[in-house]
Write a protein that holds these residues in place. Structure first.
Motif, mmCIF file in Angstrom:
data_model
loop_
_atom_site.group_PDB
_atom_site.id
_atom_site.type_symbol
_atom_site.label_atom_id
_atom_site.label_comp_id
_atom_site.label_asym_id
_atom_site.label_seq_id
_atom_site.Cartn_x
_atom_site.Cartn_y
_atom_site.Cartn_z
ATOM 1 N N GLY A 18 16.844 6.446 -6.613
ATOM 2 C CA GLY A 18 15.606 6.390 -7.373
ATOM 3 C C GLY A 18 14.508 5.578 -6.714
ATOM 4 N N LEU A 19 14.348 5.728 -5.392
ATOM 5 C CA LEU A 19 13.397 4.892 -4.654
ATOM 6 C C LEU A 19 11.974 5.424 -4.798
ATOM 7 N N TRP A 20 11.078 4.524 -5.173
ATOM 8 C CA TRP A 20 9.649 4.814 -5.256
ATOM 9 C C TRP A 20 8.881 3.795 -4.430
ATOM 10 N N LYS A 21 7.826 4.261 -3.768
ATOM 11 C CA LYS A 21 6.827 3.367 -3.195
ATOM 12 C C LYS A 21 5.455 3.914 -3.552
ATOM 13 N N VAL A 22 4.771 3.166 -4.407
ATOM 14 C CA VAL A 22 3.448 3.559 -4.878
ATOM 15 C C VAL A 22 2.447 2.515 -4.418
ATOM 16 N N PHE A 23 1.356 2.961 -3.836
ATOM 17 C CA PHE A 23 0.268 2.083 -3.426
ATOM 18 C C PHE A 23 -0.873 2.216 -4.434
ATOM 19 N N GLY A 24 -1.442 1.087 -4.841
ATOM 20 C CA GLY A 24 -2.584 1.141 -5.748
ATOM 21 C C GLY A 24 -2.499 0.092 -6.834
ATOM 22 N N PRO A 25 -3.571 -0.043 -7.626
ATOM 23 C CA PRO A 25 -3.665 -1.134 -8.613
ATOM 24 C C PRO A 25 -2.704 -1.003 -9.783
ATOM 25 N N LYS A 26 -2.260 0.216 -10.087
ATOM 26 C CA LYS A 26 -1.333 0.410 -11.203
ATOM 27 C C LYS A 26 0.012 0.927 -10.709
ATOM 28 N N ALA A 27 0.402 0.494 -9.524
ATOM 29 C CA ALA A 27 1.599 1.033 -8.864
ATOM 30 C C ALA A 27 2.846 0.916 -9.742
ATOM 31 N N ASP A 28 3.029 -0.229 -10.403
ATOM 32 C CA ASP A 28 4.252 -0.448 -11.179
ATOM 33 C C ASP A 28 4.370 0.480 -12.378
ATOM 34 N N GLN A 29 3.239 1.018 -12.830
ATOM 35 C CA GLN A 29 3.265 1.865 -14.026
ATOM 36 C C GLN A 29 3.709 3.295 -13.720
#
Length: 352
Positions: A18-29
Motif C-alpha cells: 500500500g505504498l503512496w508518495k504524494v507531493f503537495g500541500p494536502k498530501a496526507d489526505q
C-alpha cells in the motif's frame, strides 16, 4: 495485480504494501480519501494541488531475485525506488526490509542500513573527480571507518570483479562513460550490501556500451547472487535482466510478472501495446504453446521441459518425427508439434 507467491519459500527481502508518495500541500489526505484516490493526475492537481507519484503499490522481492520496475517517464518508478531507502519519504504504506519496518527506523538506523545493507547505482555516476578509481571505490568504506589497508584490499577485489584491473590509479576523467559506470558499480559492491538498487544506470550510455553493462550485471548476479532492484524505461532491458517485471503507469502498478507472463498474458491494452513488438519466440516458453494430449497422439517423441524458450526448442521440435513431449518432474503436461512452433515463429498471437 501481482500473482501470489507459493507458500513455503524463503521470506521476501523487501515487502512493500500500500505504498503512496504524494507531493503537495494536502498530501496526507489523498491516500485516505476515496474521492481524491480516484482522480486522474490532472484532476488531482486541479482539486487538491497534489501529485501522486506512487499510488497504492504492493510487491515482494525474493532473495537473489532481479526485480525490474519499468515504466515511461513520469510513471513513478524512480520515486518508488527512492522510497525503498527513504531517500524520498513515503506518504503512507509499509516497507519491510529483511523483516524490519523501514518506515519506523530513525535517522541513525537509516544511515546504518544505507551504509551496510543496500547500495544504489545511479544514471549519473557521482564520482569524485579528484580521487583515483581505487579511492572512489573505497569511499563508502572510508566513511564507515574501515582501515586503509582493508579498504584498499576490498576495493581491489571489486575493481577486478567489474573488469577494471589496471585502472585503479586512473582518475574518472581519464575513463570512458562505460568504465565510469563500472566504477560506480564497484563502489556499490565494495560495501557488500544485501541489495543493489539501480536507477536507470545505463540510459545515458551508448547502445553497445549499454549492452556490455547489461551483460556485466547478468554476470555479477550469476557470480554473486545479489538481490537487485533495477529501474528502467526500456522493455528489452527489462526482459533481458528481470526475473520479474513490474510495469508502472501514472504511479500505479499495471502488471507484475515474469517476462513471458507479460508477453503471453498482458493485463490490459497498455501492457499489450508495450510488448507488441517483442519477438514472442525469444520470450515465451513451451508452457504457453503446448496442447493437451489427445488419444491418437504419438507419445514416443523426445522430451523437453515446459520452461524451455520457444526459440531454443524450435530446431528440436522441427527435427523430430513425433511431437515433443513437455515433461516436468516426470509428469506429462502436454505436447508441442510443428504447427505450434511455426505459429509463434511466424508471428501469430498465442491464444488468438
Amino acid at each position: 495485480m501481482e500473482k501470489p507467491k507459493p507458500s513455503g519459500g524463503p521470506p521476501p527481502v523487501i515487502s512493500v504494501r500500500g505504498l503512496w508518495k504524494v507531493f503537495g500541500p494536502k498530501a496526507d489526505q489523498v491516500p485516505d480519501s476515496p474521492e481524491l484516490c480516484g482522480l486522474s493526475r490532472r484532476e488531482l492537481m486541479d482539486k487538491a494541488g497534489c501529485t501522486a507519484a506512487v499510488r497504492d503499490v504492493s510487491f515482494d522481492v525474493s532473495p537473489g531475485e532481479v526485480f525490474v520496475v519499468m515504466g515511461l517517464s513520469g510513471s513513478g518508478k524512480s520515486t518508488l525506488v527512492r522510497c525503498l531507502t527513504r531517500l524520498i519519504e513515503p506518504t503512507t504504506g509499509e516497507i519491510v526490509f529483511e523483516g524490519e519496518d523501514i518506515r519506523g527506523a530513525d535517522e541513525k538506523r537509516l544511515r546504518e542500513l544505507r551504509r551496510n545493507k543496500f547500495s544504489m547505482v545511479f544514471q549519473h555516476f557521482g564520482l569524485l573527480p579528484h580521487r583515483k578509481v581505487l579511492d572512489n571505490v573505497s569511499y563508502g568504506l572510508e566513511i564507515r571507518g574501515v582501515g586503509r589497508a582493508e579498504r584498499a584490499r576490498r576495493a581491489m577485489e571489486v575493481i577486478e570483479l567489474v573488469g577494471l584491473a589496471g585502472y585503479e590509479n586512473s582518475y574518472p576523467d581519464q575513463l570512458s562513460g562505460g568504465m565510469q559506470q563500472r566504477v560506480g558499480l564497484a563502489r556499490a559492491l565494495a560495501g557488500e550490501p544485501d541489495v543493489l538498487l539501480f536507477d536507470e544506470p545505463f540510459s545515458a550510455l551508448d547502445p553497445l556500451i549499454r549492452r556490455d553493462m547489461q551483460n556485466e550485471v547478468i554476470r555479477l548476479h550469476h557470480d554473486l547472487g545479489k538481490t537487485m532492484v533495477f529501474i528502467t524505461h526500456d522493455l528489452s532491458e527489462a526482459l533481458k535482466l528481470g526475473d520479474r517485471i513490474l510495469i508502472m503507469r501514472d504511479g500505479k502498478m499495471v502488471q507484475c510478472g515474469t517476462g513471458d507472463e507479460l508477453v503471453g498474458a498482458p493485463a490490459d491494452d497498455y501492457v499489450r501495446e508495450f510488448v507488441r513488438d517483442v519477438p514472442r519466440a525469444d520470450v515465451l516458453t513451451l508452457r504457453w504453446i503446448m496442447r493437451p494430449v489427445q488419444p491418437d497422439d504419438a507419445l514416443d517423441g523426445p522430451e523437453l521441459g515446459p520452461d524451455v524458450v520457444i526459440r531454443e526448442a524450435t530446431r528440436a521440435v522441427l527435427a523430430a518425427d513425433k511431437p515433443v513431449k513437455v515433461v516436468q518432474d516426470g509428469q506429462l503436461l502436454g505436447i508441442v508439434g510443428d504447427d505450434e512452433i511455426l505459429a509463434v515463429v511466424a508471428g501469430a498471437e498465442v491464444g488468438a
